[in-house]
Scaffold this motif. Structure first.
Motif, PDB file in Angstrom:
ATOM      1  N   UNK A   1       0.808  -1.218   0.000  1.00 10.85           N
ATOM      2  CA  UNK A   1       0.000   0.000   0.000  1.00 10.85           C
ATOM      3  C   UNK A   1       0.846   1.274   0.000  1.00 10.85           C
ATOM      4  N   UNK A   2       2.041   1.212   0.569  1.00 10.20           N
ATOM      5  CA  UNK A   2       2.909   2.394   0.619  1.00 10.20           C
ATOM      6  C   UNK A   2       4.003   2.388  -0.449  1.00 10.20           C
ATOM      7  N   UNK A   3       3.917   1.426  -1.377  1.00 14.12           N
ATOM      8  CA  UNK A   3       4.912   1.362  -2.452  1.00 14.12           C
ATOM      9  C   UNK A   3       4.756   2.552  -3.403  1.00 14.12           C
ATOM     10  N   UNK A   4       5.874   3.034  -3.926  1.00 15.56           N
ATOM     11  CA  UNK A   4       5.846   4.214  -4.805  1.00 15.56           C
ATOM     12  C   UNK A   4       5.131   3.929  -6.125  1.00 15.56           C
ATOM     13  N   UNK A   5       5.225   2.688  -6.605  1.00  8.12           N
ATOM     14  CA  UNK A   5       4.617   2.347  -7.891  1.00  8.12           C
ATOM     15  C   UNK A   5       3.320   1.551  -7.723  1.00  8.12           C
ATOM     16  N   UNK A   6       2.621   1.784  -6.617  1.00 12.32           N
ATOM     17  CA  UNK A   6       1.423   0.978  -6.338  1.00 12.32           C
ATOM     18  C   UNK A   6       0.346   1.154  -7.418  1.00 12.32           C
ATOM     19  N   UNK A   7       0.231   2.365  -8.003  1.00 14.41           N
ATOM     20  CA  UNK A   7      -0.772   2.581  -9.048  1.00 14.41           C
ATOM     21  C   UNK A   7      -0.552   1.618 -10.214  1.00 14.41           C
ATOM     22  N   UNK A   8       0.679   1.564 -10.677  1.00 14.72           N
ATOM     23  CA  UNK A   8       1.025   0.697 -11.802  1.00 14.72           C
ATOM     24  C   UNK A   8       0.869  -0.772 -11.425  1.00 14.72           C
ATOM     25  N   UNK A   9       1.310  -1.112 -10.214  1.00 14.06           N
ATOM     26  CA  UNK A   9       1.258  -2.519  -9.794  1.00 14.06           C
ATOM     27  C   UNK A   9      -0.177  -2.988  -9.621  1.00 14.06           C
ATOM     28  N   UNK A  10      -1.000  -2.199  -8.934  1.00 13.56           N
ATOM     29  CA  UNK A  10      -2.399  -2.575  -8.731  1.00 13.56           C
ATOM     30  C   UNK A  10      -3.113  -2.739 -10.070  1.00 13.56           C
ATOM     31  N   UNK A  11      -2.845  -1.841 -11.017  1.00 15.69           N
ATOM     32  CA  UNK A  11      -3.482  -1.909 -12.338  1.00 15.69           C
ATOM     33  C   UNK A  11      -3.042  -3.159 -13.091  1.00 15.69           C
ATOM     34  N   UNK A  12      -1.756  -3.487 -12.989  1.00 14.48           N
ATOM     35  CA  UNK A  12      -1.228  -4.680 -13.662  1.00 14.48           C
ATOM     36  C   UNK A  12      -1.906  -5.949 -13.148  1.00 14.48           C
ATOM     37  N   UNK A  13      -2.052  -6.040 -11.841  1.00 11.03           N
ATOM     38  CA  UNK A  13      -2.687  -7.224 -11.260  1.00 11.03           C
ATOM     39  C   UNK A  13      -4.160  -7.288 -11.647  1.00 11.03           C
TER      40      UNK A  13
END
Length: 475
Positions: free
Chosen positions: A278-290
């Motif tokens: 949740x506090x990862x800098x690239x969470x937007x990209x990662x969440x979208x990828x999953x």
């Protein structure tokens, strides 16, 4: 970093999936057997009473099944863990005492079939759900999976004994569930000594109780709205068409919920990962990828499951239930909505933002009641499937709107269009032809297309982890 996250997520999905597949395979094998020994009216009544139990469970477990996991999963302090578990038990005991008084009073005003069995199932299921989430929250993932398989095995054994051999009808099903869950609770205590280690009537912690209530309080109301969205169609069916129709629809829905099992397996793994990232800098990209990868996976699951069931449905259920096959594809599509909203809700759980979940489920409950009333009235049982899908896709869309305030999560146009085209074509094949070869050809084309569309990083990691698990199994 990307590879490490994918590795953990897929590994957790495989662990939870192994348990879910093993456990649910046992109980799904049992349900068709019930159709040979229990009349549709009785099975319809059992389905409705089980639905009522799910609705009443939060009155006892106070949605602590969600709270204990969330407060334990990222908590490594032993004293803090003890406080969370101890206060959870104390809250459940108090709630059980209040509900028990009400259940003693109710028989004076209403005559309810299987009343004592319903109450026994309510108690055992409430404590079982919290207990296994404590196991999971403490990090014993494999034990959690074992408990699920054990519970299903006991249900199968006692279900066969009570229903097939002793002819106890639906009373036998209730009793099988109660005994199975109590035995698993005892098994957990033998393995981990959770009650002896963490529970004390003398110890109180009001601050922890307040934190748990702040998190779980909205979820208690949420559970009621989820119940309305997920199960109220059964009462509309019964009112408009009778228990027999509800029994038919329940048979088809039982198979379609295999997608729901997949969804909950992914949810369990994703719930933990969404907290950790949740506090990862690239969470937007990662969440979208999953999310995009998950949509492709769900599409392949729907095409595979619905086509297999269409081909063998007559072998799975007694002939009296055979006509319910026409509802399968619509229900499988509807389950995609359920899976996607569960995926999004995990992110709100990671934020501990249960009030937003409350708003979403309230709106969805209103939409579902309207949808069920209108569509079941004019479309019959197919309307129930349509209403179910509308309700959960609405919930998913609402989550997507709310989450954009904090996280930029979105679908890839390529992935979304591919999934929609394949699902629409699959519906045409499912309903327009009985030729099994058309289904096989379309399935092969769909799987190849989805395989080539899947992100290469996810695909590589999935192949590696599955190959590793198969190698371990052979050894």
């Amino acid at each position: 970093m990307e590879q490490g996250r994918n590795k953990k997520l897929i590994n957790d999905i495989l662990i939870y999936g192994a348990g879910a597949i093993g456990a649910k395979f046992i109980t799904y094998f049992l349900y068709p057997i019930y159709t040979f020994f229990i009349a549709p009216d009785d099975l319809g009544y059992y389905d409705i009473t089980l639905t009522a139990v799910f609705f009443l469970m939060p009155a006892i477990n106070l949605q602590l099944r969600s709270g204990v996991f969330r407060f334990l999963i990222d908590n490594k302090d032993e004293n803090s863990r003890k406080a969370v578990i101890n206060q959870s038990y104390r809250m459940m005991i108090a709630a059980t005492a209040v509900v028990s008084v009400l259940f003693v009073i109710i028989p004076f005003f209403a005559d309810i079939r299987c009343y004592s069995y319903i109450f026994g199932l309510l108690l055992s299921m409430s404590f079982y759900e919290v207990q296994i989430q404590i196991v999971r929250g403490l990090g014993h993932t494999k034990l959690y999976v074992v408990c699920g398989i054990l519970s299903a095995s006991f249900i199968f054994l006692f279900g066969i004994l009570f229903v097939v051999f002793l002819k106890w009808n639906i009373e036998g099903i209730f009793l099988a569930y109660i005994i199975a869950q109590l035995l698993v609770i005892c098994f957990i205590e033998i393995k981990l000594s959770v009650i002896r280690k963490y529970f004390s009537l003398k110890t109180k912690n009001k601050d922890v109780t307040k934190e748990l209530l702040k998190y779980c309080g909205p979820l208690i109301i949420v559970s009621s709205f989820i119940w309305i969205t997920s199960y109220s169609y059964r009462y509309f069916i019964t009112y408009n068409m009778g228990l027999y129709a509800n029994g038919l629809f329940a048979a088809a829905f039982k198979f379609a919920t295999i997608i729901e099992i997949i969804a909950m397996t992914v949810f369990q793994a994703w719930q933990e990962m969404s907290v950790l990232q949740f506090n990862a800098k690239d969470k937007d990209k990662y969440y979208s990828s999953v999310l995009n990868s998950y949509l492709l996976f769900l599409t392949s699951a729907v095409i595979t499951l619905s086509f297999i069931l269409k081909s063998f449905y007559g072998k799975f259920v007694e002939v009296e239930y055979g006509s319910s096959v026409i509802y399968l594809y619509a229900l499988c599509i509807a389950e995609i909505g359920y899976a996607l909203q569960a995926f999004m809700s995990a992110i709100f759980h990671a934020q501990k933002n249960t009030m937003q979940i409350l708003y979403v489920t309230l709106a969805s409950a209103v939409v579902s009641l309207f949808s069920y009333y209108v569509f079941i009235k004019y479309m019959g049982l197919m309307g129930a499937a349509v209403g179910f899908g509308i309700s959960f896709f609405f919930m998913f869309a609402y989550y997507m709107i709310l989450i954009r305030k904090s996280i930029k999560i979105s679908f890839s146009a390529k992935h979304l269009i591919t999934s929609v085209i394949i699902l629409v074509g699959g519906g045409f094949i499912f309903y327009a032809t009985e030729n099994v070869w058309w289904r096989i050809i379309y399935w092969m084309i769909s799987i190849i297309t989805l395989y080539r569309t899947l992100p290469k990083s996810i695909l590589h990691e999935a192949k590696t982890r599955i190959a590793g698990k198969l190698s371990d199994f052979r050894k």
